[in-house]
Motif scaffolding. Sequence first.
Motif, PDB file in Angstrom:
ATOM      1  N   ASP A 179     -15.601  -3.189 -50.448  1.00 37.09           N
ATOM      2  CA  ASP A 179     -16.430  -2.317 -49.616  1.00 37.09           C
ATOM      3  C   ASP A 179     -17.911  -2.560 -49.890  1.00 37.09           C
ATOM      4  OD1 ASP A 179     -14.205  -1.172 -48.482  1.00 37.09           O
ATOM      5  OD2 ASP A 179     -14.230   0.622 -49.741  1.00 37.09           O
ATOM      6  N   SER A 182     -19.169  -5.711 -48.465  1.00 34.73           N
ATOM      7  CA  SER A 182     -19.210  -5.570 -47.013  1.00 34.73           C
ATOM      8  C   SER A 182     -20.428  -4.756 -46.591  1.00 34.73           C
ATOM      9  CB  SER A 182     -17.925  -4.900 -46.520  1.00 34.73           C
ATOM     10  OG  SER A 182     -17.971  -4.668 -45.129  1.00 34.73           O
ATOM     11  N   TYR A 183     -20.695  -3.660 -47.302  1.00 36.59           N
ATOM     12  CA  TYR A 183     -21.861  -2.831 -46.983  1.00 36.59           C
ATOM     13  C   TYR A 183     -23.156  -3.612 -47.155  1.00 36.59           C
ATOM     14  CZ  TYR A 183     -18.695   1.192 -47.321  1.00 36.59           C
ATOM     15  OH  TYR A 183     -17.662   2.076 -47.144  1.00 36.59           O
ATOM     16  N   SER A 184     -23.189  -4.535 -48.115  1.00 36.45           N
ATOM     17  CA  SER A 184     -24.418  -5.276 -48.383  1.00 36.45           C
ATOM     18  C   SER A 184     -24.839  -6.138 -47.206  1.00 36.45           C
ATOM     19  CB  SER A 184     -24.259  -6.148 -49.633  1.00 36.45           C
ATOM     20  OG  SER A 184     -23.344  -7.211 -49.404  1.00 36.45           O
ATOM     21  N   LEU A 185     -23.915  -6.390 -46.275  1.00 38.55           N
ATOM     22  CA  LEU A 185     -24.221  -7.197 -45.094  1.00 38.55           C
ATOM     23  C   LEU A 185     -24.795  -6.354 -43.963  1.00 38.55           C
ATOM     24  CD1 LEU A 185     -21.020  -9.449 -45.026  1.00 38.55           C
ATOM     25  CD2 LEU A 185     -23.247  -9.983 -46.035  1.00 38.55           C
ATOM     26  N   ASP A 186     -24.674  -5.037 -44.088  1.00 42.10           N
ATOM     27  CA  ASP A 186     -25.190  -4.137 -43.059  1.00 42.10           C
ATOM     28  C   ASP A 186     -26.627  -3.733 -43.386  1.00 42.10           C
ATOM     29  OD1 ASP A 186     -22.754  -4.210 -41.735  1.00 42.10           O
ATOM     30  OD2 ASP A 186     -21.961  -2.506 -42.872  1.00 42.10           O
ATOM     31  N   SER A 187     -27.288  -3.159 -42.422  1.00 38.84           N
ATOM     32  CA  SER A 187     -28.650  -2.677 -42.649  1.00 38.84           C
ATOM     33  C   SER A 187     -28.691  -1.154 -42.696  1.00 38.84           C
ATOM     34  CB  SER A 187     -29.591  -3.185 -41.551  1.00 38.84           C
ATOM     35  OG  SER A 187     -29.108  -2.836 -40.257  1.00 38.84           O
ATOM     36  N   PHE A 188     -28.092  -0.497 -41.727  1.00 42.00           N
ATOM     37  CA  PHE A 188     -28.175   0.961 -41.647  1.00 42.00           C
ATOM     38  C   PHE A 188     -27.287   1.607 -42.711  1.00 42.00           C
ATOM     39  CE2 PHE A 188     -26.899   5.125 -40.059  1.00 42.00           C
ATOM     40  CZ  PHE A 188     -28.146   5.680 -39.760  1.00 42.00           C
ATOM     41  N   SER A 190     -26.796   1.043 -45.790  1.00 47.08           N
ATOM     42  CA  SER A 190     -26.097   0.215 -46.773  1.00 47.08           C
ATOM     43  C   SER A 190     -26.410   0.629 -48.210  1.00 47.08           C
ATOM     44  CB  SER A 190     -26.454  -1.262 -46.566  1.00 47.08           C
ATOM     45  OG  SER A 190     -27.832  -1.486 -46.769  1.00 47.08           O
ATOM     46  N   LYS A 191     -27.668   0.907 -48.512  1.00 48.22           N
ATOM     47  CA  LYS A 191     -28.029   1.251 -49.889  1.00 48.22           C
ATOM     48  C   LYS A 191     -27.357   2.549 -50.334  1.00 48.22           C
ATOM     49  CE  LYS A 191     -32.461  -1.179 -50.017  1.00 48.22           C
ATOM     50  NZ  LYS A 191     -33.929  -1.074 -50.243  1.00 48.22           N
ATOM     51  N   LYS A 288     -11.550  -7.165 -38.002  1.00 49.80           N
ATOM     52  CA  LYS A 288     -13.002  -7.295 -38.066  1.00 49.80           C
ATOM     53  C   LYS A 288     -13.485  -8.542 -37.324  1.00 49.80           C
ATOM     54  CE  LYS A 288     -16.800  -5.522 -39.978  1.00 49.80           C
ATOM     55  NZ  LYS A 288     -17.254  -4.147 -39.708  1.00 49.80           N
ATOM     56  N   PRO A 326     -14.849  -5.178 -33.396  1.00 52.76           N
ATOM     57  CA  PRO A 326     -16.222  -5.184 -32.859  1.00 52.76           C
ATOM     58  C   PRO A 326     -16.219  -5.000 -31.348  1.00 52.76           C
ATOM     59  CG  PRO A 326     -15.873  -7.035 -34.337  1.00 52.76           C
ATOM     60  CD  PRO A 326     -14.519  -6.441 -34.081  1.00 52.76           C
TER      61      PRO A 326
END
Length: 327
Positions: A179, A182-188, A190-191, A288, A326
Motif C-alpha cells: 500500500d 502504491s501511495y507513493s506514486l500518487d500525489s493527492f 499520499s503523504k 488496476k 481506472p
Amino acid sequence: MEKQQPTTLKFKEGYILNYYQAFYDRFGGKLENDSYQLNKNGIYIDGTVHEIIDEVQLSLVDTQIAFPIRIDRTPDNNPEMLHLVLIKEGGYSQAYQNQLVNLEADSTKGVFFYNGLFPLAADFPANASYKSIAFKFSKTGLKKILPEATTPINQLFGNEEGVAYHIPLPTEVNRLMEDIFSYSLDSFGSKAMIRVRGQEILITLLKVMIQMEHDDLNGLHTHDYQRIMMIKNRLLSSLNDTINVEEIAHEFGVSVSKLNRDFNSLFNTSIYKFYTYAKIDEAYRRLKTGKYSVSEVSYDMGYTNPAKFSSMFKKLKGIPPVKVIPL
C-alpha cells in the motif's frame, strides 16, 4: 575476472538524512529535508522521509546502482535510538559483531531490528534492485504512539550493549508495504496515507516481535524454511485453484500441525488466509491495469460466483473491485 571493489560510504548511524547526506556528498543529486533523488552515472535512488510524529521517522527507498556499494556505519552510542529495516525487494549482506548475515526479501531475515551501539557494514551488490522501508525512532517517540510497548522494548534492548534481531516479514506487514509504495506514486493525500500506513506497520510488527519467543526472532531452521518457501511458491503459482492443507502436508512430508505452525511462524498467518490474500492482491493488480473486467478476474482467481469474489475483495481491500478499474 577481477572482482569489482565496492565504493564505500562512511557515516555515523542515525536518522535517514545521515544516509542521504553521505550519498549526496559523494555522488551529488537533489537533497531536501524530506527526500533524496539521484539518477545518473549508473545510480538510481529515490528516497523519501516521513515524520510519523516527533522522533518517529519512516523512509522509503527504491534504488539500483550499477556498481557494488558498502555502507559503513559507526555507532551512534545512543541507547534510546532504535532502527528497524523491512526489505521489500532485493537484499544485501551485513557484517557486525563478528558475523556475516544475508538479509533479503522473502527470507527468514527480511526484517532487521537493532540499536546503534555497534559498528555495522552493509554490502549491496551491483545492478540489483532494492526496495525497503525503514523506521528510525527513539524510545520516547515510540511511547507516544504505543506506550504499552515500553516494557517489552526495554527487555529486548538493554541500555549498554549492541543488540540486533531478525525475523521474516509478516504477510500482513508486506501487504501494508505494498500500500505504501502504491501511495507513493500518487500525489493527492499520499503523504498522509503513508504516515497512517507507516504507523500501522510499526505497531503490527512490534506486536508480532513482542509476542514471539526469543529464539523465534531469528527465524526457522533452514530446512523448515526451505520447505515453507516451496509451499508458498506453489500456492502463488496456482491462484486459480482451491487448496487442501492435508494434501499439501502429505506431498511435502510433514504433519498438518507442523505445517500450520511453521507457516504461521514465517508468515504470521494461516495457509488459507495467506492464499486468500494472495488471490485478492493479484486480483487488485490485474484490475488496476484496466485490462480485465471484474468477472474475468473473478473466474481467473477461482471464484465461480463473482458476487462472492466482490464481497471478499471489499472485505480485504475496503473498496469494491469495480472501483479499482481506472476510468
